[in-house]
Design a protein around this motif. Structure first.
Motif, PDB file in Angstrom:
ATOM      1  N   SER A   1       1.242  11.387 -10.268  1.00  0.00           N
ATOM      2  CA  SER A   1       0.561  12.683 -10.177  1.00  0.00           C
ATOM      3  C   SER A   1       1.523  13.818 -10.505  1.00  0.00           C
ATOM      4  O   SER A   1       1.159  14.779 -11.194  1.00  0.00           O
ATOM      5  CB  SER A   1      -0.014  12.891  -8.773  1.00  0.00           C
ATOM      6  OG  SER A   1      -0.960  11.917  -8.477  1.00  0.00           O
ATOM      7  N   GLY A   2       2.742  13.700 -10.010  1.00  0.00           N
ATOM      8  CA  GLY A   2       3.759  14.695 -10.340  1.00  0.00           C
ATOM      9  C   GLY A   2       4.070  14.711 -11.820  1.00  0.00           C
ATOM     10  O   GLY A   2       4.232  15.773 -12.429  1.00  0.00           O
ATOM     11  N   ASP A   3       4.127  13.533 -12.439  1.00  0.00           N
ATOM     12  CA  ASP A   3       4.377  13.438 -13.872  1.00  0.00           C
ATOM     13  C   ASP A   3       3.243  14.082 -14.657  1.00  0.00           C
ATOM     14  O   ASP A   3       3.486  14.827 -15.618  1.00  0.00           O
ATOM     15  CB  ASP A   3       4.545  11.974 -14.275  1.00  0.00           C
ATOM     16  CG  ASP A   3       5.010  11.820 -15.698  1.00  0.00           C
ATOM     17  OD1 ASP A   3       4.539  10.892 -16.387  1.00  0.00           O
ATOM     18  OD2 ASP A   3       5.851  12.635 -16.144  1.00  0.00           O
ATOM     19  N   ALA A   4       2.004  13.815 -14.246  1.00  0.00           N
ATOM     20  CA  ALA A   4       0.855  14.410 -14.932  1.00  0.00           C
ATOM     21  C   ALA A   4       0.855  15.931 -14.773  1.00  0.00           C
ATOM     22  O   ALA A   4       0.586  16.661 -15.734  1.00  0.00           O
ATOM     23  CB  ALA A   4      -0.439  13.820 -14.378  1.00  0.00           C
TER      24      ALA A   4
ATOM     25  N   GLY B   1       6.291  15.192  -7.657  1.00  0.00           N
ATOM     26  CA  GLY B   1       5.636  14.191  -6.822  1.00  0.00           C
ATOM     27  C   GLY B   1       6.024  14.330  -5.359  1.00  0.00           C
ATOM     28  O   GLY B   1       5.181  14.195  -4.468  1.00  0.00           O
ATOM     29  N   MET B   2       7.312  14.607  -5.098  1.00  0.00           N
ATOM     30  CA  MET B   2       7.750  14.812  -3.718  1.00  0.00           C
ATOM     31  C   MET B   2       7.107  16.045  -3.107  1.00  0.00           C
ATOM     32  O   MET B   2       6.729  16.041  -1.930  1.00  0.00           O
ATOM     33  CB  MET B   2       9.276  14.934  -3.640  1.00  0.00           C
ATOM     34  CG  MET B   2       9.986  13.613  -3.707  1.00  0.00           C
ATOM     35  SD  MET B   2      11.724  13.719  -3.252  1.00  0.00           S
ATOM     36  CE  MET B   2      12.346  14.894  -4.423  1.00  0.00           C
TER      37      MET B   2
ATOM     38  N   VAL C   1       3.469  17.931 -14.235  1.00  0.00           N
ATOM     39  CA  VAL C   1       4.562  18.503 -15.037  1.00  0.00           C
ATOM     40  C   VAL C   1       4.201  18.504 -16.518  1.00  0.00           C
ATOM     41  O   VAL C   1       4.450  19.480 -17.229  1.00  0.00           O
ATOM     42  CB  VAL C   1       5.876  17.724 -14.779  1.00  0.00           C
ATOM     43  CG1 VAL C   1       6.931  18.053 -15.813  1.00  0.00           C
ATOM     44  CG2 VAL C   1       6.387  18.017 -13.382  1.00  0.00           C
ATOM     45  N   THR C   2       3.590  17.421 -16.983  1.00  0.00           N
ATOM     46  CA  THR C   2       3.224  17.326 -18.397  1.00  0.00           C
ATOM     47  C   THR C   2       2.109  18.308 -18.753  1.00  0.00           C
ATOM     48  O   THR C   2       2.190  19.008 -19.764  1.00  0.00           O
ATOM     49  CB  THR C   2       2.783  15.895 -18.735  1.00  0.00           C
ATOM     50  OG1 THR C   2       3.846  14.997 -18.409  1.00  0.00           O
ATOM     51  CG2 THR C   2       2.451  15.762 -20.201  1.00  0.00           C
ATOM     52  N   LEU C   3       1.077  18.366 -17.929  1.00  0.00           N
ATOM     53  CA  LEU C   3      -0.060  19.242 -18.233  1.00  0.00           C
ATOM     54  C   LEU C   3       0.288  20.731 -18.151  1.00  0.00           C
ATOM     55  O   LEU C   3      -0.162  21.523 -18.970  1.00  0.00           O
ATOM     56  CB  LEU C   3      -1.222  18.947 -17.283  1.00  0.00           C
ATOM     57  CG  LEU C   3      -1.918  17.608 -17.483  1.00  0.00           C
ATOM     58  CD1 LEU C   3      -2.941  17.366 -16.375  1.00  0.00           C
ATOM     59  CD2 LEU C   3      -2.582  17.554 -18.846  1.00  0.00           C
ATOM     60  N   LEU C   4       1.100  21.091 -17.151  1.00  0.00           N
ATOM     61  CA  LEU C   4       1.437  22.503 -16.962  1.00  0.00           C
ATOM     62  C   LEU C   4       2.757  22.903 -17.605  1.00  0.00           C
ATOM     63  O   LEU C   4       3.166  24.063 -17.506  1.00  0.00           O
ATOM     64  CB  LEU C   4       1.468  22.837 -15.466  1.00  0.00           C
ATOM     65  CG  LEU C   4       0.154  22.621 -14.715  1.00  0.00           C
ATOM     66  CD1 LEU C   4       0.332  22.935 -13.242  1.00  0.00           C
ATOM     67  CD2 LEU C   4      -0.960  23.451 -15.324  1.00  0.00           C
ATOM     68  N   ASN C   5       3.428  21.932 -18.239  1.00  0.00           N
ATOM     69  CA  ASN C   5       4.709  22.171 -18.901  1.00  0.00           C
ATOM     70  C   ASN C   5       5.702  22.839 -17.939  1.00  0.00           C
ATOM     71  O   ASN C   5       6.320  23.848 -18.263  1.00  0.00           O
ATOM     72  CB  ASN C   5       4.516  23.013 -20.161  1.00  0.00           C
ATOM     73  CG  ASN C   5       5.686  22.907 -21.101  1.00  0.00           C
ATOM     74  OD1 ASN C   5       6.463  21.954 -21.028  1.00  0.00           O
ATOM     75  ND2 ASN C   5       5.831  23.886 -21.975  1.00  0.00           N
TER      76      ASN C   5
ATOM     77  N   LYS D   1       0.835  -1.201   0.000  1.00  0.00           N
ATOM     78  CA  LYS D   1       0.000   0.000   0.000  1.00  0.00           C
ATOM     79  C   LYS D   1       0.873   1.257   0.000  1.00  0.00           C
ATOM     80  O   LYS D   1       0.584   2.217  -0.712  1.00  0.00           O
ATOM     81  CB  LYS D   1      -0.925  -0.005   1.214  1.00  0.00           C
ATOM     82  CG  LYS D   1      -1.873   1.171   1.255  1.00  0.00           C
ATOM     83  CD  LYS D   1      -2.780   1.105   2.471  1.00  0.00           C
ATOM     84  CE  LYS D   1      -3.662   2.334   2.541  1.00  0.00           C
ATOM     85  NZ  LYS D   1      -4.442   2.369   3.782  1.00  0.00           N
ATOM     86  N   GLY D   2       1.950   1.243   0.773  1.00  0.00           N
ATOM     87  CA  GLY D   2       2.864   2.383   0.802  1.00  0.00           C
ATOM     88  C   GLY D   2       3.522   2.635  -0.544  1.00  0.00           C
ATOM     89  O   GLY D   2       3.628   3.774  -1.000  1.00  0.00           O
ATOM     90  N   PHE D   3       3.967   1.545  -1.211  1.00  0.00           N
ATOM     91  CA  PHE D   3       4.560   1.691  -2.538  1.00  0.00           C
ATOM     92  C   PHE D   3       3.545   2.222  -3.538  1.00  0.00           C
ATOM     93  O   PHE D   3       3.878   3.032  -4.399  1.00  0.00           O
ATOM     94  CB  PHE D   3       5.143   0.362  -3.039  1.00  0.00           C
ATOM     95  CG  PHE D   3       6.529   0.090  -2.555  1.00  0.00           C
ATOM     96  CD1 PHE D   3       7.578   0.939  -2.872  1.00  0.00           C
ATOM     97  CD2 PHE D   3       6.784  -1.007  -1.776  1.00  0.00           C
ATOM     98  CE1 PHE D   3       8.855   0.689  -2.429  1.00  0.00           C
ATOM     99  CE2 PHE D   3       8.062  -1.267  -1.323  1.00  0.00           C
ATOM    100  CZ  PHE D   3       9.101  -0.420  -1.642  1.00  0.00           C
ATOM    101  N   LEU D   4       2.314   1.766  -3.434  1.00  0.00           N
ATOM    102  CA  LEU D   4       1.272   2.265  -4.341  1.00  0.00           C
ATOM    103  C   LEU D   4       1.001   3.756  -4.109  1.00  0.00           C
ATOM    104  O   LEU D   4       0.786   4.505  -5.063  1.00  0.00           O
ATOM    105  CB  LEU D   4      -0.010   1.454  -4.176  1.00  0.00           C
ATOM    106  CG  LEU D   4       0.036   0.034  -4.720  1.00  0.00           C
ATOM    107  CD1 LEU D   4      -1.250  -0.719  -4.393  1.00  0.00           C
ATOM    108  CD2 LEU D   4       0.289   0.037  -6.214  1.00  0.00           C
ATOM    109  N   ILE D   5       1.041   4.189  -2.860  1.00  0.00           N
ATOM    110  CA  ILE D   5       0.858   5.614  -2.565  1.00  0.00           C
ATOM    111  C   ILE D   5       2.021   6.423  -3.140  1.00  0.00           C
ATOM    112  O   ILE D   5       1.819   7.472  -3.770  1.00  0.00           O
ATOM    113  CB  ILE D   5       0.699   5.845  -1.054  1.00  0.00           C
ATOM    114  CG1 ILE D   5      -0.626   5.255  -0.575  1.00  0.00           C
ATOM    115  CG2 ILE D   5       0.794   7.327  -0.707  1.00  0.00           C
ATOM    116  CD1 ILE D   5      -0.782   5.207   0.930  1.00  0.00           C
TER     117      ILE D   5
END
Length: 123
Positions: free
Chosen positions: A16-19, A34-35, A21-25, A5-9
């Motif tokens: 979420s961080g990748d999304a 993500g951090m 960065v990609t969406l907001l360039n 569960k921790g690894f999945l979080i």
């Protein structure tokens, strides 16, 4: 089960961080974004989730191996940026200072305070 569960979080915040960065360039890496997201989440909750703590402990032991590819990659492109060595040195010094300062502030903020020991109770 708690470690999974921790690894999945952790993976959820990385994605979420990748999304983000990609969406907001954004000009930062997905891992850093993500951090930042997971740090904000912990700050809003006021504590760290036990599952994430259990999953992250083994990663700390191999932290040097996790950052090694980025460090090795610098040696392959160092020749391209040889004329900008002063900017690199300044960025390293300022970045290291800010990293240590941030760590100090966060540790002093979130480390539990020990009660004062009253050793002179005998009268």
């Amino acid at each position: 089960m708690h470690v999974i569960k921790g690894f999945l979080i952790l993976l959820l915040f990385l994605l979420s961080g990748d999304a983000l960065v990609t969406l907001l360039n954004l000009p930062i890496s997905a891992g850093v974004a993500g951090m930042l997201l997971i740090t904000l989440w912990f700050m809003l909750r006021g504590r760290m989730q036990e599952d994430v703590a259990l999953a992250s402990q083994p990663l700390i032991a191999v932290l040097a191996m996790l950052i090694m590819p980025g460090v090795v990659g610098v040696f392959f492109v160092a020749g391209r940026y040889a004329d900008q060595w002063l900017a690199f040195v300044a960025a390293l010094v300022v970045g290291t200072f800010l990293s240590v300062l941030t760590t100090l502030i966060l540790m002093s903020r979130f480390t539990p305070k020990e009660p004062a020991k009253d050793e002179d109770r005998s009268c």
